[in-house]
Design an enzyme around this catalytic site. Structure first.
Site, PDB file in Angstrom:
ATOM      1  N   GLU A   1      35.051  27.501  10.505  1.00 46.83           N
ATOM      2  CA  GLU A   1      33.878  26.719  10.104  1.00 46.83           C
ATOM      3  C   GLU A   1      34.263  25.259   9.908  1.00 46.83           C
ATOM      4  OE1 GLU A   1      32.592  28.636   6.506  1.00 46.83           O
ATOM      5  OE2 GLU A   1      34.130  27.689   5.280  1.00 46.83           O
TER       6      GLU A   1
ATOM      7  N   ASP B   1      32.716  20.287   0.508  1.00 52.02           N
ATOM      8  CA  ASP B   1      32.295  19.851   1.841  1.00 52.02           C
ATOM      9  C   ASP B   1      32.077  18.343   1.908  1.00 52.02           C
ATOM     10  OD1 ASP B   1      32.189  22.643   2.197  1.00 52.02           O
ATOM     11  OD2 ASP B   1      30.059  22.688   1.730  1.00 52.02           O
TER      12      ASP B   1
END
Length: 342
Positions: A220, A49
């Site tokens: 997401e 991420d």
């Protein structure tokens, strides 16, 4: 991203970035007097991420660490691994944001720094007790000053991966809420960087086959980008992060459209970034965008180095130059082992 989310040295992709110092050499740029310099993918051995933002001549990097929020600052992305990791916040022992610290994003908004991050409640590390939280820092340097806890963004549902953007003088918040068995993408207006107002709108659902890999139906990691013709884009990750089908898709809204209306957005039929074995890139996802001083747009994303590596901390940060096609939509050059940016 639902777990602690490298290319192998032999599969490195060299990125030649103008204006960045390097320890590995300088390549002559297209224009006399402008040096292009080498950064090698992956930038670090691991870093799920990833997020990069540039302020002035400094790049700030964050990634999922699980138990803290930390920033690396560098003027040279090729030397990111040498940059000191400074922990700027650690979670409380109890409370709604005590564990599973995921997906941090650092934003500069109206002269202050904000970090958006996902966390779960103490003793309840499950989807129903997960949300997006905000920290604020008035210091000019995000590595200094005091971070104030602004609490959880009061979204209508539990969810993850919050981001924010400004458009035509208004601020918006986008995240990935849990809607039944799905993870969708939703948007809501904001009155300030930590307060939402009005109803949420579901912008997109995992209704394509490529968004339903790995046994879950998931959208997401939304990331905002404004195109050169004024169009709005939201890149997002689809499918379960433990699947090699994990990839990056794209939503587009035309210039002048209302971002809060689902009808404003159209989904690209196929991913814009997906597993590419020839480049040593597997299960790429959870991207962000940043610019270099010369104005060029870059994508940062994580990827595995081989098939079936799953959703672990070995997912490593990569950078990739973004171009724009004739319609103004972002496009990624073919992923190759070496790419030159002038």
């Amino acid at each position: 991203m639902r777990a602690l989310r490298g290319m192998l040295p032999g599969l490195a992709l060299a990125i030649l970035v103008p204006g960045l110092a390097t320890g590995s050499g300088v390549v002559q740029a297209a224009e006399p007097g402008i040096a292009a310099q080498v950064a090698t993918n992956p930038l670090l051995p691991g870093g799920p991420d990833p997020w990069i933002v540039r302020h002035g001549d400094t790049y700030y990097y964050m990634a999922t660490l699980g138990d803290r929020l930390a920033i690396r600052a560098t003027r040279d992305l090729s030397r990111l691994a040498e940059a000191t990791e400074t922990a700027v916040w650690r979670p409380p022992v109890t409370g709604p944001n005590a564990q599973s610290i995921w997906a941090p994003e650092l934003h500069r908004i109206e002269g202050k720094w904000y970090i958006y991050y996902t966390a779960a409640a103490a003793g309840q590390d499950d989807d129903a007790h997960r949300g997006v939280f905000v920290l604020e820092n008035a210091s000019a340097d995000p590595l200094k000053g005091k971070w104030i806890d602004r609490g959880r963004v009061a979204t209508a549902r539990p969810g993850i991966d919050g981001t924010t953007f400004e458009h035509r003088g208004k601020r918006y918040f986008v995240y990935s809420p849990y809607v039944g068995s799905e993870s969708d993408l939703a948007i809501v207006a904001m009155t300030n960087p930590w307060t939402v107002i009005g109803p949420e709108t579901i912008l997109a659902r995992p209704d394509r086959a490529w968004e339903r890999q790995g046994g879950r139906q998931i959208l997401e990691g939304p990331a905002f980008l404004k195109g050169p013709k004024g169009d709005l884009f939201l890149a997002y990750s689809g499918s379960a992060c433990w699947s090699d089908g994990y990839a990056v898709g794209l939503l587009r809204a035309p210039a002048g459209a209302d971002p809060l209306k689902a009808a404003s957005w159209r989904k690209a039929p196929e991913p814009i970034l997906k597993t590419t074995p020839s480049a040593g890139v597997f299960a790429p996802g959870h991207n962000g965008f940043f610019t270099e001083p010369g104005g060029a747009t870059w994508m940062v994303y994580h990827a595995n180095t081989a098939a079936e590596m799953g959703c672990t901390g070995k997912r490593a940060p990569h950078i990739q130059r973004v171009t724009f096609d004739a319609s103004g939509a972002p496009a990624l050059p073919k992923l190759e082992r070496e790419a030159v940016v002038r």
